[in-house]
Scaffold this motif. Structure first.
Motif, PDB file in Angstrom:
ATOM      1  N   THR A  92       0.833  -1.199   0.000  1.00  0.00           N
ATOM      2  CA  THR A  92       0.000   0.000   0.000  1.00  0.00           C
ATOM      3  C   THR A  92       0.869   1.250   0.000  1.00  0.00           C
ATOM      4  O   THR A  92       2.033   1.222   0.398  1.00  0.00           O
ATOM      5  CB  THR A  92      -0.934   0.015   1.224  1.00  0.00           C
ATOM      6  N   LEU A  93       0.286   2.367  -0.430  1.00  0.00           N
ATOM      7  CA  LEU A  93       1.001   3.630  -0.565  1.00  0.00           C
ATOM      8  C   LEU A  93       0.240   4.751   0.140  1.00  0.00           C
ATOM      9  O   LEU A  93      -0.949   4.625   0.442  1.00  0.00           O
ATOM     10  CB  LEU A  93       1.164   3.999  -2.041  1.00  0.00           C
ATOM     11  N   GLY A  94       0.951   5.849   0.394  1.00  0.00           N
ATOM     12  CA  GLY A  94       0.323   7.077   0.835  1.00  0.00           C
ATOM     13  C   GLY A  94      -0.587   6.938   2.036  1.00  0.00           C
ATOM     14  O   GLY A  94      -0.248   6.319   3.048  1.00  0.00           O
ATOM     15  N   GLU A  95      -1.777   7.526   1.932  1.00  0.00           N
ATOM     16  CA  GLU A  95      -2.742   7.531   3.028  1.00  0.00           C
ATOM     17  C   GLU A  95      -3.210   6.123   3.366  1.00  0.00           C
ATOM     18  O   GLU A  95      -3.472   5.813   4.536  1.00  0.00           O
ATOM     19  CB  GLU A  95      -3.935   8.415   2.653  1.00  0.00           C
ATOM     20  N   HIS A  96      -3.308   5.278   2.355  1.00  0.00           N
ATOM     21  CA  HIS A  96      -3.712   3.889   2.575  1.00  0.00           C
ATOM     22  C   HIS A  96      -2.695   3.193   3.497  1.00  0.00           C
ATOM     23  O   HIS A  96      -3.078   2.502   4.458  1.00  0.00           O
ATOM     24  CB  HIS A  96      -3.796   3.172   1.223  1.00  0.00           C
ATOM     25  N   HIS A  97      -1.413   3.395   3.229  1.00  0.00           N
ATOM     26  CA  HIS A  97      -0.349   2.811   4.055  1.00  0.00           C
ATOM     27  C   HIS A  97      -0.383   3.401   5.464  1.00  0.00           C
ATOM     28  O   HIS A  97      -0.262   2.667   6.464  1.00  0.00           O
ATOM     29  CB  HIS A  97       1.002   3.080   3.393  1.00  0.00           C
ATOM     30  N   ARG A  98      -0.551   4.706   5.558  1.00  0.00           N
ATOM     31  CA  ARG A  98      -0.574   5.370   6.869  1.00  0.00           C
ATOM     32  C   ARG A  98      -1.717   4.841   7.725  1.00  0.00           C
ATOM     33  O   ARG A  98      -1.563   4.634   8.938  1.00  0.00           O
ATOM     34  CB  ARG A  98      -0.711   6.884   6.677  1.00  0.00           C
ATOM     35  N   LYS A  99      -2.867   4.615   7.111  1.00  0.00           N
ATOM     36  CA  LYS A  99      -4.041   4.109   7.823  1.00  0.00           C
ATOM     37  C   LYS A  99      -3.762   2.721   8.409  1.00  0.00           C
ATOM     38  O   LYS A  99      -4.115   2.436   9.566  1.00  0.00           O
ATOM     39  CB  LYS A  99      -5.224   4.052   6.846  1.00  0.00           C
ATOM     40  N   GLN A 100      -3.092   1.870   7.645  1.00  0.00           N
ATOM     41  CA  GLN A 100      -2.762   0.537   8.142  1.00  0.00           C
ATOM     42  C   GLN A 100      -1.751   0.611   9.291  1.00  0.00           C
ATOM     43  O   GLN A 100      -1.891  -0.086  10.305  1.00  0.00           O
ATOM     44  CB  GLN A 100      -2.215  -0.334   7.006  1.00  0.00           C
ATOM     45  N   VAL A 142      15.770   4.909  11.269  1.00  0.00           N
ATOM     46  CA  VAL A 142      14.994   4.878  12.500  1.00  0.00           C
ATOM     47  C   VAL A 142      15.778   4.237  13.636  1.00  0.00           C
ATOM     48  O   VAL A 142      15.357   4.290  14.796  1.00  0.00           O
ATOM     49  CB  VAL A 142      13.665   4.128  12.253  1.00  0.00           C
ATOM     50  N   TYR A 143      16.969   3.661  13.351  1.00  0.00           N
ATOM     51  CA  TYR A 143      17.706   2.869  14.330  1.00  0.00           C
ATOM     52  C   TYR A 143      19.186   3.206  14.297  1.00  0.00           C
ATOM     53  O   TYR A 143      19.883   2.912  13.315  1.00  0.00           O
ATOM     54  CB  TYR A 143      17.488   1.377  14.015  1.00  0.00           C
ATOM     55  N   SER A 144      19.691   3.888  15.330  1.00  0.00           N
ATOM     56  CA  SER A 144      21.133   4.029  15.610  1.00  0.00           C
ATOM     57  C   SER A 144      21.965   4.575  14.454  1.00  0.00           C
ATOM     58  O   SER A 144      23.034   4.039  14.166  1.00  0.00           O
ATOM     59  CB  SER A 144      21.704   2.665  16.035  1.00  0.00           C
ATOM     60  N   HIS A 145      21.522   5.625  13.806  1.00  0.00           N
ATOM     61  CA  HIS A 145      22.257   6.229  12.685  1.00  0.00           C
ATOM     62  C   HIS A 145      22.423   5.250  11.523  1.00  0.00           C
ATOM     63  O   HIS A 145      23.285   5.447  10.658  1.00  0.00           O
ATOM     64  CB  HIS A 145      23.648   6.713  13.110  1.00  0.00           C
ATOM     65  N   LEU A 146      21.644   4.197  11.491  1.00  0.00           N
ATOM     66  CA  LEU A 146      21.753   3.170  10.462  1.00  0.00           C
ATOM     67  C   LEU A 146      20.535   3.202   9.552  1.00  0.00           C
ATOM     68  O   LEU A 146      19.443   3.588   9.952  1.00  0.00           O
ATOM     69  CB  LEU A 146      21.872   1.777  11.098  1.00  0.00           C
ATOM     70  N   MET A 147      20.742   2.727   8.323  1.00  0.00           N
ATOM     71  CA  MET A 147      19.622   2.614   7.380  1.00  0.00           C
ATOM     72  C   MET A 147      19.044   1.200   7.371  1.00  0.00           C
ATOM     73  O   MET A 147      18.187   0.885   6.551  1.00  0.00           O
ATOM     74  CB  MET A 147      20.097   2.988   5.970  1.00  0.00           C
ATOM     75  N   THR A 148      19.508   0.342   8.285  1.00  0.00           N
ATOM     76  CA  THR A 148      19.134  -1.073   8.278  1.00  0.00           C
ATOM     77  C   THR A 148      17.627  -1.284   8.319  1.00  0.00           C
ATOM     78  O   THR A 148      17.094  -2.147   7.621  1.00  0.00           O
ATOM     79  CB  THR A 148      19.803  -1.789   9.459  1.00  0.00           C
ATOM     80  N   PHE A 149      16.930  -0.504   9.149  1.00  0.00           N
ATOM     81  CA  PHE A 149      15.474  -0.622   9.239  1.00  0.00           C
ATOM     82  C   PHE A 149      14.770   0.516   8.513  1.00  0.00           C
ATOM     83  O   PHE A 149      13.594   0.781   8.748  1.00  0.00           O
ATOM     84  CB  PHE A 149      15.035  -0.653  10.706  1.00  0.00           C
ATOM     85  N   LEU A 150      15.525   1.195   7.639  1.00  0.00           N
ATOM     86  CA  LEU A 150      15.042   2.324   6.858  1.00  0.00           C
ATOM     87  C   LEU A 150      14.612   3.459   7.797  1.00  0.00           C
ATOM     88  O   LEU A 150      15.078   3.551   8.921  1.00  0.00           O
ATOM     89  CB  LEU A 150      13.913   1.893   5.910  1.00  0.00           C
ATOM     90  N   GLY A 151      13.716   4.321   7.346  1.00  0.00           N
ATOM     91  CA  GLY A 151      13.248   5.457   8.133  1.00  0.00           C
ATOM     92  C   GLY A 151      12.023   6.049   7.477  1.00  0.00           C
ATOM     93  O   GLY A 151      11.519   5.545   6.475  1.00  0.00           O
ATOM     94  N   GLY A 152      11.530   7.131   8.032  1.00  0.00           N
ATOM     95  CA  GLY A 152      10.374   7.793   7.448  1.00  0.00           C
ATOM     96  C   GLY A 152       9.096   6.975   7.588  1.00  0.00           C
ATOM     97  O   GLY A 152       8.982   6.073   8.422  1.00  0.00           O
ATOM     98  N   GLY A 153       8.143   7.296   6.730  1.00  0.00           N
ATOM     99  CA  GLY A 153       6.821   6.680   6.806  1.00  0.00           C
ATOM    100  C   GLY A 153       6.779   5.223   6.399  1.00  0.00           C
ATOM    101  O   GLY A 153       5.765   4.551   6.637  1.00  0.00           O
ATOM    102  N   ARG A 154       7.864   4.704   5.809  1.00  0.00           N
ATOM    103  CA  ARG A 154       7.900   3.294   5.416  1.00  0.00           C
ATOM    104  C   ARG A 154       9.026   2.543   6.131  1.00  0.00           C
ATOM    105  O   ARG A 154       9.519   1.521   5.655  1.00  0.00           O
ATOM    106  CB  ARG A 154       8.053   3.155   3.899  1.00  0.00           C
ATOM    107  N   SER A 155       9.407   3.051   7.303  1.00  0.00           N
ATOM    108  CA  SER A 155      10.409   2.332   8.092  1.00  0.00           C
ATOM    109  C   SER A 155       9.833   1.001   8.549  1.00  0.00           C
ATOM    110  O   SER A 155       8.623   0.781   8.553  1.00  0.00           O
ATOM    111  CB  SER A 155      10.816   3.176   9.305  1.00  0.00           C
ATOM    112  N   CYS A 156      10.709   0.105   8.969  1.00  0.00           N
ATOM    113  CA  CYS A 156      10.285  -1.218   9.423  1.00  0.00           C
ATOM    114  C   CYS A 156       9.505  -1.087  10.722  1.00  0.00           C
ATOM    115  O   CYS A 156      10.074  -0.723  11.761  1.00  0.00           O
ATOM    116  CB  CYS A 156      11.496  -2.121   9.618  1.00  0.00           C
ATOM    117  N   ILE A 157       8.217  -1.384  10.671  1.00  0.00           N
ATOM    118  CA  ILE A 157       7.359  -1.217  11.842  1.00  0.00           C
ATOM    119  C   ILE A 157       7.728  -2.203  12.946  1.00  0.00           C
ATOM    120  O   ILE A 157       7.487  -1.960  14.125  1.00  0.00           O
ATOM    121  CB  ILE A 157       5.876  -1.376  11.439  1.00  0.00           C
ATOM    122  N   GLY A 158       8.357  -3.316  12.597  1.00  0.00           N
ATOM    123  CA  GLY A 158       8.648  -4.355  13.569  1.00  0.00           C
ATOM    124  C   GLY A 158      10.076  -4.391  14.061  1.00  0.00           C
ATOM    125  O   GLY A 158      10.527  -5.431  14.557  1.00  0.00           O
TER     126      GLY A 158
END
Length: 543
Positions: free
Chosen positions: A120-128, A468-484
């Motif tokens: 999902t993208l955009g608002e649809h992704h945010r809602k989930q 989202v984690y320790s100056h690393l991109m491992t779990f990405l960042g922003g609105g599509r960062s790894c939720i888990g």
């Protein structure tokens, strides 16, 4: 029907030729960006970037061309490989709605996982995400810690029975994959996949494990899929797919079908229990505290505009299982391999665990996550060896990409920003950013857990890497960062806490070779296709 298939193939070939012609006669603003030469007239650098032995290409490219460079896509298209921190901030934060997941990848993910977070993208992704976020909070992780320990102790007992009183060499990846599946099953779905007491197999787990290698085996199809998706309606694609005479493609469809069937079965079982009330939910494996139970309850109580339809709830099941199984088990496998190769580090970790709990009792959540040396080993391994090397994005419109440091264009001009055309593929260099010597120092390519026990370089803090984690991109960042990512961290630390107190890990006799893929995986040597990693285990004291 055969004539229709031939016609569709001819149309696809004609479209490819037209796209190739367009690509080679079009002048692009990216032509002034340095990068490796294309190695294929048709596929550009696709075979260099997307193959399981591609480590050398990725490392040479980042060393030769720096934090942003051009690569050639299929049919004369151009893309950008990016790990410049300022550019990454724009890609995943400031302009994230411009740098979206590619439409064809979203379509592919819908076919594979249903309408979950990956699709999902955009608002649809945010809602989930809004509905799922409470299930991944720190407070919820604390409540799930006993489930993690109970399950990991079952693994310890099973492995101890195989190791015996001396030692044994075993496929640790296989055991850790089963454990990761069972942990996301119990903690995520309130469902038990695997008793972890014998060499049994689970059809759902086997399908999840086989998915990534199966996808990479049809990489040519994935290369053409953007054009097929754009010009051939989904109804026609679904009609033609079973008729394609490609065994690997048929195998991939079988895997996707198995994942979908098991996800639907789990959903309907859980739905029936929730409809019977709290007592029925408490009788299930997760005792009503698992992620899906929380999500389904929240969905029942949500307003009509926030409520998710059943297909989207089912999509979360496949997404959660896929995202949480191979990523964490493969990361743990890498940690255990490194510990086997660095006995001094393994001894320090074991000593820290014994000091935290001299009696051998399970270490409480707050104490476990605060243990500095175990945390340093996890962070350093996830820095140097992220399970995912890169993520792809696609520009929805023309955009200006700013850079932290100017680069020299092909024409000699110094560029502090890059005009990026609409529909450009962007590869976010996760591994490359984590190994950026300008930020981490000259030893960035070395595994040094101790770096996390002192102050990190000033350049790293000043760069504002958007992970989202320790100056690393491992779990990405922003609105599509790894939720888990908190779920994954807790899982790794619980497994290390239990297993290191019970076993000593030593190198095995079989070669461990790591393959680059959507999720990196080990095999015995370069040529094997079967994911596995053998280490020797020796028992420590009483089990």
């Amino acid at each position: 029907m055969l004539s229709l298939t031939v016609l569709a193939c001819a149309a696809a070939a004609g479209l490819a030729l037209w796209k190739l012609f367009q690509g080679y006669i079009t002048v692009s603003s990216l032509d002034n960006i340095p990068g490796p030469s294309r190695t294929s007239f048709w596929r550009g650098n696709q075979s260099d970037i997307y193959n399981r032995h591609a480590w050398g290409f990725h490392d040479r490219a980042r060393e030769s061309f720096g934090s942003v460079f051009k690569f050639w896509g299929p049919l004369g298209t151009r893309g950008l490989y990016v790990y410049d921190p300022k550019a990454l901030n724009n890609v995943i934060n400031k302009d994230q709605l411009i740098y979206e997941e590619s439409r064809w990848l979203i379509s592919w993910n819908i076919n594979a996982f249903g309408l979950g977070l990956l699709s999902t993208l955009g608002e649809h992704h945010r809602k989930q995400r809004k509905l799922l976020n409470p299930a991944f909070s720190i407070n919820h992780m604390k409540r799930m810690t006993p489930i993690f320990y109970r399950t990991t102790h079952r693994l310890r007992i099973a492995i101890a029975s195989q190791v015996g009183k001396t030692s044994a060499e075993m496929d640790l990846l296989g055991w850790l994959g089963r454990l990761a599946l069972e942990l996301i099953g119990q903690g995520g779905l309130g469902y038990s996949f695997d008793p972890l007491v014998a060499n049994t197999s689970n059809p759902y787990g086997e399908a999840i494990k086989d998915y990534v290698p199966a996808v990479f085996s049809v990489q040519l199809w994935r290369t053409l899929y953007p054009y097929v998706h754009e010009y051939i309606p989904s109804s026609v694609r679904n009609l033609l797919a079973p008729l394609l005479p490609f065994q690997r493609f048929r195998r991939l469809r079988e895997i996707i079908g198995a994942m979908d069937r098991h996800s639907r079965s789990i959903f309907h079982e859980k739905k029936a229990a929730l409809e019977k009330g709290d007592n029925a939910a408490l009788q299930q494996v997760g005792e009503g505290r698992d992620i899906m139970s929380i999500l389904m309850k929240a969905n029942m109580e949500a307003s009509d505009e926030d409520k998710l339809p059943e297909d989207e709830l089912i999509g979360q099941i496949t997404t959660l299982v896929f995202a949480a199984t191979d990523t964490t088990s493969n990361a743990l496998s890498r940690i255990f391999q490194l510990l086997a190769e660095h006995q001094d580090v393994q001894d320090k970790m074991r000593a820290e665990l014994v000091e935290a709990s001299p009696s051998g009792e399970d270490i409480p959540y707050d104490t476990l996550v605060a243990l500095p040396y175990i945390d340093a080993v996890c962070r350093e391994t996830l820095r140097l060896h992220p399970p995912v090397n890169y993520m792809a994005r696609e520009t929805r419109e023309d955009v200006i990409m700013p850079l932290s440091e100017p680069i020299q264009g092909v024409n000699g001009e110094m560029l502090s920003e890059i005009p990026v055309p609409k529909d450009t593929t962007i590869l976010i260099g996760i591994r490359a950013c984590n190994r950026n010597k300008a930020l981490w120092g000259d030893d960035a390519d070395e595994w040094k857990p101790e770096r996390w026990l002192s102050s990190l370089p000033d350049a790293l803090g000043n760069a504002h890497v958007p992970g989202v984690y320790s100056h690393l991109m491992t779990f990405l960042g922003g609105g599509r960062s790894c939720i888990g990512f908190k779920f994954s961290q807790l899982e790794m630390k619980v497994v290390l806490a239990v297993m290191l107190r019970s076993f000593k890990f030593l190198p095995g006799e079989k070669e461990v070779y790591w393959n680059m893929a959507g999720i990196n995986y080990p095999t015995v040597g370069r040529e094997s296709n079967k994911p596995s990693m053998y280490l020797r285990l020796e028992p420590i004291g009483s089990q």
